[in-house]
Structure formats: structure tokens, C-alpha cells
Enzyme design. Structure first.
Site, short mmCIF file in Angstrom:
data_model
loop_
_atom_site.label_atom_id
_atom_site.label_comp_id
_atom_site.label_asym_id
_atom_site.label_seq_id
_atom_site.Cartn_x
_atom_site.Cartn_y
_atom_site.Cartn_z
N ASP A 107 2.69 -6.86 2.62
CA ASP A 107 1.50 -6.11 3.02
C ASP A 107 1.91 -4.82 3.75
OD1 ASP A 107 -1.07 -5.28 3.30
OD2 ASP A 107 -1.70 -6.86 4.69
N ARG A 137 0.01 4.24 -0.81
CA ARG A 137 -0.78 5.44 -0.44
C ARG A 137 -0.66 6.55 -1.49
NH1 ARG A 137 -3.30 2.11 3.18
NH2 ARG A 137 -2.18 1.85 5.14
N GLY A 192 -2.42 -2.10 10.21
CA GLY A 192 -1.43 -2.07 9.13
C GLY A 192 -0.06 -1.69 9.66
N ASN A 222 -6.81 0.26 -2.43
CA ASN A 222 -7.64 0.84 -1.35
C ASN A 222 -7.07 2.17 -0.87
OD1 ASN A 222 -5.39 -0.19 -0.02
ND2 ASN A 222 -6.54 -0.69 1.84
N HIS A 281 0.87 -1.18 0.00
CA HIS A 281 0.00 0.00 0.00
C HIS A 281 0.91 1.23 0.00
CE1 HIS A 281 -3.60 -2.44 1.23
NE2 HIS A 281 -2.65 -3.18 1.77
O1 DOR Z 1 -3.72 -4.29 8.14
C1 DOR Z 1 -4.18 -3.93 7.05
N1 DOR Z 1 -3.97 -2.69 6.56
N2 DOR Z 1 -4.94 -4.80 6.34
C2 DOR Z 1 -5.62 -4.40 5.25
O2 DOR Z 1 -6.30 -5.20 4.66
C3 DOR Z 1 -5.56 -3.02 4.78
C4 DOR Z 1 -4.31 -2.38 5.22
C5 DOR Z 1 -4.33 -0.89 5.03
O3 DOR Z 1 -4.58 -0.45 3.91
O4 DOR Z 1 -4.03 -0.15 5.97
ZN ZN Z 2 -3.04 -5.20 2.31
#
Ligand code: DOR
Ligand code: ZN
Length: 441
Positions: free
Chosen positions: A299, A65, A318, A95, A63
């Protein structure tokens, strides 16, 4: 003949063996791999004696951002973190704010990423409630489609019909459907620590996976299960393995950390899925050697310090992962728990093959010169030293046995002993595509 660059006499890994070899690089590609003394002349030479020269790692769950969430991370800090972690290709999740549901938002991301990148970047798209909004151009510019059944990116509920519609689109576009296995949480405000674990339980992970498997029976879409965290999920995966149709990923934190090691009084170890029990970690590790888990991904999900410092209940889920993925995995290799063959499969060639990324993930003639060089030395993980904006890590204090020292992206030395050698926006390509089709972006 004189090539652009030679990485001289490093330790390379071929069919599981450590061999001293020199890598010649020309025009961003690997020109050849040579025995000691046989390498061609070069304009530049890097002495790699005693260091491990591996393919750059490919992290397909990140991610980054950017857009409206630059306070958490932006493309520059995120890809600096990747490069500092020996990762040469990252694939960015949809996302974001706003989420990627159409080409317009994806184009904004591509523009930001092109300007600020230090590595290769690929993208995923989410699936809007109205699928007509997805253009051919969008499909051509992503490596997969991602769904979050527990927290949809658009106003839609993930019942069987919706899941099947998503699968049909993915199948038609020859893209994998990546999904976060979890069920819709109850509407009420959560949550005590216990309630959080109860809602995002292993049972919920397994039920969600079964729902997707069942919906896919006669559709045969390529399904990728993100961040498998439970022993019970591994069992369902191994019962349903069909060549190429079901692939699965695990994260370093779900493999090597368990819930009992943390006090859970702040958000340092809060993520989704949550950390599980030691026995789950053990089964996940076994699943790697049995090829039931195909790849490892970080992740990397950065949040601000304020968002992580609050109580567990209020903290965001996250954690940063780009700067701990390779140190943790190589430590496992040096501890004798993971073979070189397994490491290269889960970190390099496996991710490239799941997303059908051509020319990456292998250190071999003709492949892109995306290369990570590591020294074998002990060092201590300190979140404060991360290049990511996210500084809180559950790996704080972890003693790693390998350190990324140089990272080369498309033949360009990007990261060199803690320093960045080029400005952003030079090395690597954005976006990485499954197939190269000329597009008017
Ligand atoms: O821990 C997480 N953070 N799991 C997710 O599915 C989304 C992610 C986030 O975008 O912060
Ligand atoms: Zn993720």
C-alpha cells in the site's frame, strides 16, 4: 550453447530448502536452473555466492501517482523504489488525479508508465457512476476493479445495490473486485487523533466487509479484501473462505507496527486503515500461517514531506512502502517467524495467482526472468535514502537483516548495488494483463 546471463551459485529456495543453484536466463525468461558446475556458458555471469536469489516480488497494492500528482511520486521514482526493494511487478491503484474511470485516463497512465518504468506495471480501474463509460479496451488493460466505499472515486454512494452492480461487472469481466473495507465517514470536518481512530475503527472495517460478503451471496464475484488491519476482520474472513472467491491482503505496517509505538503528533504513522493494537498484529501474523491472509502488499501511498510533517489531524493518510516490504519480510524469515514457503506465497506466487498474472511469481524454468537478489546483512532503514519521493516512514530506524542488492526485470539487470543499470522505459512490460489479447491502444 551460450545463454544471455547466468546467476551463478546463489542460494535459492525450493520446497522450503535453501539450495545452491545457478539460474540461466535467455531472452528474458528463465532457461533453466542448474546444480553447481552444470550451468551452461553465458555471455554474462553474476557471482551470487552467499546471496539469496528469489523470484521478484509482486506488489499488487501501489499508488504510483503520476499524472497531476507528480510532486508526490511519478512512474520513474515509484518504480525505482520498487526495483530498489526487490519488487519487479507493481499494480497501480486508480485513485489518482484524475482517477482511472475510463480508457482515456488509463491510456495517459500507460503512456507515462511506458516511458518512465523500471519494472513491470499493471493497473486497476475504478468504477464510474455510469458504468457504460467502461469500454472493453479498459477491461482488457486492467487486472482488477477497485472500490473505495468510504471515499468513492465518482459521485455515487456505496449502498447494497451499487455494490451488487459493481460485483456483476467484475464477474462478467472475470476480474477480481478489490475493495477497501471501511464505511462512509460522517460529513463533519475531522478530526482529533481519537476521532480519526473512532471513525476508521475495526467495527467499521468488519461492517463493511460483511456488507460486501452479504451482497455477493448469490453473485459469486471474486472479492479481494485490501489491507486487513483487525483481528475481528480476520475472523470474518476465515468464516467465509470459499475456494478462490474471497482473498485477503495485509501490509507490513499492519503486521508489524502498532499504534502505541507512535506519538501521533505528525503524519508519519497516518494511513488508512490506521495502525491497530498489538493483539491485532498478532492475529494477522497467525492468519498468514493459517492461509487466511493470502498475500502481503505495501500500500505504497506517497505524499510530499510538507503533507506528512503537519499535525496528525492535517496530514495526508498514506506512507511509502516499496522499499521496506522485502527487508521487513526477509527479516521475519531470518528471525524464524516466517517460513520460506510462506514468504514466497505471500510475496510472489500468491499475488500472481490472485490477479491471474501468467509467467510470474515463481523461480522456475520457462517463467519470466524477474528476479530479486538479497544479501544477508544488517542495515538501518532511513527514509532519507529512499528512491521514492516520499521520505517519511514509520519504519525509520528499523534494523533489517536482509538487503536487496540486485533486481532483474525481464532478464535485464535494472538495479545493482544501489545503482540503476539501464535508463527508464527499457525493462519490464506495461501494462501487465491477465490474458494477452492484442489490443489497439
Ligand atoms: O493511507 C491511505 N492512503 N489509504 C488509502 O486508502 C489511500 C491512500 C492514498 O492514496 O494516499
Ligand atoms: Zn491503498
Amino acid at each position: 550453447m551460450s545463454v544471455d546471463l547466468v546467476l551463478k551459485d546463489g542460494l535459492t529456495v525450493s520446497t522450503g530448502q535453501e539450495l545452491v543453484r545457478s539460474i540461466a536466463i535467455e531472452k528474458g525468461k528463465i532457461e533453466g536452473i542448474y546444480r553447481q558446475g552444470e550451468e551452461p556458458d553465458s555471455k554474462e555471469l553474476i557471482d551470487c555466492r552467499g546471496q539469496y536469489v528469489l523470484p521478484g516480488f509482486i506488489d499488487i497494492h501501489v499508488h504510483l501517482r503520476g499524472l497531476l500528482q507528480k510532486e508526490k511520486e511519478d512512474y520513474e521514482t515509484g518504480t525505482r523504489a520498487a526495483a530498489a526493494g526487490g519488487i519487479t511487478t507493481v499494480v497501480d491503484m486508480p485513485n489518482s488525479s484524475p482517477p482511472v474511470l475510463d480508457m482515456q485516463v488509463l491510456q495517459q497512465k500507460i503512456n507515462e508508465a511506458r516511458e518512465h518504468r523500471y519494472t513491470n506495471i499493471g493497473f486497476y480501474a475504478g468504477i464510474p457512476a455510469n458504468m457504460e463509460k467502461m469500454s472493453d479496451n479498459l477491461f482488457r488493460n486492467v487486472l482488477g476493479l477497485k472500490v473505495y466505499p468510504h471515499r468513492p472515486l465518482d459521485d455515487v454512494i456505496y449502498d447494497r445495490e451499487r455494490i451488487r452492480e459493481c460485483m456483476k461487472v467484475a464477474k462478467r469481466q472475470e476480474l477480481p473486485l478489490m475493495f477497501h473495507p471501511d464505511l462512509t465517514p460522517p460529513e463533519r470536518e475531522t478530526k482529533s487523533v481519537d476521532e480519526y481512530f473512532e471513525i476508521h475503527s475495526c467495527e467499521s472495517e468488519v461492517r463493511s466487509l460483511k456488507q460486501f460478503l452479504d451482497a455477493n451471496r448469490d453473485l459469486d464475484c471474486r472479492l479481494h479484501v485490501c489491507h486487513v488491519s483487525c483481528a475481528s476482520t480476520v475472523e470474518v474472513i476465515s468464516d467465509n473462505r470459499q475456494e478462490d472467491l474471497l482473498t485477503a491482503e495485509a501490509t507490513p505496517h499492519h503486521l508489524f507496527l502498532c499504534r502505541d509505538s507512535f506519538k501521533m503528533d505528525d503524519g508519519t504513522a497516518k494511513m488508512l486503515p490506521p495502525l491497530r493494537l498489538q493483539e491485532d498484529c498478532n492475529v494477522l501474523k497467525e492468519a498468514i500461517s493459517r492461509c487466511q491472509i493470502d498475500i502481503v502488499a505495501s500500500d505504497h501511498a506517497p505524499h510530499t514531506s510538507a503533507e506528512k510533517e503537519s499535525s496528525f489531524k492535517d496530514a495526508k493518510a498514506g506512507i511509502p512502502g516499496l522499499e521496506t516490504l522485502t527487508p521487513v519480510l526477509l527479516t521475519e524469515v531470518f528471525n524464524g517467524n516466517l517460513s520460506w514457503v510462506e514468504l514466497l506465497r505471500i510475496g510472489c506466487s500468491g499475488p500472481a495467482s490472485i490477479l491471474r498474472i501468467a509467467g510470474k511469481g515463481v523461480l522456475s524454468e520457462g517463467y519470466d526472468a524477474d528476479i530479486a537478489i538479497f544479501s544477508r546483512e544488517d542495515w538501518v532503514v532511513r527514509g532519507e535514502e529512499f528512491h521514492s519521493k516520499a521520505k517519511r516512514t514509520p519504519f525509520e530506524g528499523y534494523v533489517a537483516k536482509a538487503k536487496p542488492v540486485k533486481t532483474i526485470v525481464g532478464g535485464e539487470v535494472v538495479f545493482n548495488d544501489g545503482e540503476f543499470e539501464v535508463p527508464p522505459g527499457i525493462a519490464g512490460a506495461v501494462p501487465i494483463r491477465k490474458v494477452t489479447i492484442p489490443v489497439n491502444t
